[in-house]
Design an enzyme around this catalytic site. Structure first.
Site, PDB file in Angstrom:
ATOM      1  N   HIS A  34       0.825  -1.209   0.000  1.00 48.20           N
ATOM      2  CA  HIS A  34       0.000   0.000   0.000  1.00 48.20           C
ATOM      3  C   HIS A  34       0.858   1.258   0.000  1.00 48.20           C
ATOM      4  O   HIS A  34       1.848   1.341   0.738  1.00 48.20           O
ATOM      5  CB  HIS A  34      -0.914   0.006   1.233  1.00 48.20           C
ATOM      6  CG  HIS A  34      -1.716   1.258   1.400  1.00 48.20           C
ATOM      7  ND1 HIS A  34      -2.633   1.689   0.462  1.00 48.20           N
ATOM      8  CD2 HIS A  34      -1.734   2.191   2.395  1.00 48.20           C
ATOM      9  CE1 HIS A  34      -3.187   2.819   0.875  1.00 48.20           C
ATOM     10  NE2 HIS A  34      -2.664   3.142   2.036  1.00 48.20           N
ATOM     11  N   SER A  35       0.494   2.235  -0.823  1.00 53.41           N
ATOM     12  CA  SER A  35       1.089   3.570  -0.807  1.00 53.41           C
ATOM     13  C   SER A  35       2.619   3.519  -0.915  1.00 53.41           C
ATOM     14  O   SER A  35       3.160   3.050  -1.916  1.00 53.41           O
ATOM     15  CB  SER A  35       0.631   4.291   0.470  1.00 53.41           C
ATOM     16  OG  SER A  35       0.958   5.663   0.417  1.00 53.41           O
ATOM     17  N   TYR A  36       3.343   3.965   0.115  1.00 49.66           N
ATOM     18  CA  TYR A  36       4.808   3.968   0.067  1.00 49.66           C
ATOM     19  C   TYR A  36       5.364   2.546   0.038  1.00 49.66           C
ATOM     20  O   TYR A  36       6.495   2.328  -0.407  1.00 49.66           O
ATOM     21  CB  TYR A  36       5.374   4.723   1.275  1.00 49.66           C
ATOM     22  CG  TYR A  36       6.812   5.163   1.087  1.00 49.66           C
ATOM     23  CD1 TYR A  36       7.109   6.394   0.509  1.00 49.66           C
ATOM     24  CD2 TYR A  36       7.871   4.341   1.467  1.00 49.66           C
ATOM     25  CE1 TYR A  36       8.418   6.807   0.325  1.00 49.66           C
ATOM     26  CE2 TYR A  36       9.182   4.741   1.279  1.00 49.66           C
ATOM     27  CZ  TYR A  36       9.449   5.970   0.709  1.00 49.66           C
ATOM     28  OH  TYR A  36      10.748   6.378   0.510  1.00 49.66           O
TER      29      TYR A  36
END
Length: 440
Positions: free
Chosen positions: A316-318
């Site tokens: 997720h995300s980073y």
């Protein structure tokens, strides 16, 4: 006598143009009372940022302000409970955080006009939530807490990850979970969702349980646990004035000015931060000092050693950026072991990270990014980057993308596994025919 203050930053460059500005003294004192820390409407420092100005300029301003009056704060002590029960909150049968007595959801603005105090209270609750999720990973999901670095000494800083019993021995499937950046820790997608929504949407627990039900081994990374904090040791600086050849009278005068300056600076710091917290220093964890380092370390010491024929990532995300960096550093190994990667609103960038052509091609075939979008789940979304397909997560809220795409991710992994199996069979047949022909 005029009841105002003339403020000037002098000839040097300052963050605000306050030359000749006049601020009523009564206004300064009145608005400071009862204000939240760091947000003093009407106070000179709110228009005159202290950072760009030299201390001499700041002290010139402070000499015109009644600091004793300004330091009369209504902010309560930053002393919060260390248990959910102490906060009078608990998770109900639906995994929602509710007040024990009222049944109401968590209230951030517990004290009016005390944003700093409310934020500190929220952070204290967040630390309890983190420990609570760790307990769920061990007790509810039956994961083991594994300390890293694996060869750490007793005295050095350490972190940890979580693994299922069969994470390294499962011959078929292994799922690896990586959260994004910020305050979240192992087992979490978003602290905000855990506190304001429920455990299902905010944690990785639904992913872990379904993965184990479907025969996956599981590894949960902890990429934000990069250092430990310890109190900064106080450094005592001895005055060198005794060894100076200056006349005693001049030396005493300088010492007096120095003491007055220190006293005024301490007053100013006390005004800015009335409950001065301890100064802390960070001791970084060896080979795990960043999310990218952590992902590579866990790959080298755990994932690469696993028996699984098919490894799957949910990032997720980073966490997506960390995975791309892992690919860049371990391209051949990742390609040979990883079957599919589910990214959820990943912030990776193949150009900025300088991912090569072969990596981009592999990502197009083996990755999918469920991005925040108002379109229905799995609707194709155009991308400016030539890396992997992007589809809608069925929500325009970044932190919800993992939870909303949950069913699609498992379907994606199943299809990827089946496609890999079917593609291997013809290849093996061709190879056997070739060997027989060469033997003949």
């Amino acid at each position: 006598m005029r009841n105002d203050v003339s403020v000037s930053c002098g000839p040097r460059k300052c963050g605000s143009n306050l030359v000749g500005a006049r601020i009523p003294r009564g206004k300064v004192i009145t608005t400071a009372r009862g204000s939240s820390s760091g947000e003093l409407e009407g106070h000179a420092s709110s228009r005159l940022p202290p950072q760009p100005c030299s201390w001499g300029q700041s002290s010139d301003l402070l000499s015109r302000i009644d600091l004793d009056e300004l330091m009369k704060k209504d902010e309560p002590p930053l002393d919060f409970p260390d248990t959910l029960e102490g906060f009078e909150y608990a998770f109900n049968e639906k995994g929602q955080l509710r007040h024990i007595k009222t049944g109401e959801p968590f209230v951030f603005n517990y004290r009016e006009d005390l944003h700093r105090w409310n934020q500190k209270r929220y952070e204290a609750l967040g630390e309890i939530i983190t420990k609570y999720v760790y307990e769920l990973l061990e007790k509810d999901c039956n994961l083991k807490k594994i300390s890293i670095p694996v060869d750490a000494t007793e005295s050095e800083p350490k972190s940890f990850i979580f693994m299922s019993e069969d994470a390294l021995t499962n011959p078929q499937k292994l799922m690896v979970l990586i959260h994004g950046s910020g305050v979240v820790r192992a087992g979490q997608w978003a602290r905000r969702l855990i506190i304001n929504e429920d455990l299902d949407s905010g944690t990785q627990i639904p992913f872990i349980k379904r993965a184990m039900d479907e025969g996956y081994g599981v590894i949960v990374l902890n990429p934000n646990e990069n250092y430990i904090e310890v109190e900064k040791p106080k450094i005592h600086v001895q005055s060198s004035s005794d060894s100076s050849d200056e006349p005693a009278e001049k030396r005493e005068r300088k010492d007096k000015v120095s003491k007055e300056t220190k006293k005024r600076r301490d007053f100013y710091e006390k005004y800015r931060n009335p409950q001065r917290e301890k100064e802390m220093m960070q001791l970084y964890i060896r080979e795990n000092g960043s999310p990218e380092e952590h992902a590579i370390y866990v790959w080298d010491h755990f994932i690469a050693q696993s028996a699984a024929e098919n490894v799957f990532f949910v990032a997720h995300s980073y966490g997506g950026l960390a995975f791309v960096e892992l690919m860049i550093q371990r391209e051949a190994d990742v390609k040979s072991k990883v079957t599919a990667v589910a990214l959820t609103d990943s912030v990776h960038n193949v150009w900025h990270q300088e991912a090569g052509k072969t990596i981009r091609e592999w990502m197009r075939e083996n990755c999918c990014n469920w991005v925040s979008s108002s379109e229905p789940l799995d609707t194709s979304v155009e991308s400016m980057l030539p890396d992997c397909p992007r589809v809608s997560a069925g929500t325009d809220r970044h932190e919800l993308t993992s939870w909303k795409s949950f069913p699609s991710i498992f379907k994606f992994f199943t299809e990827a596994s089946e496609a890999k199996t079917s593609s291997l069979k013809p290849a093996l047949t061709r190879r056997s025919h070739r060997i027989k022909h060469e033997e003949l």
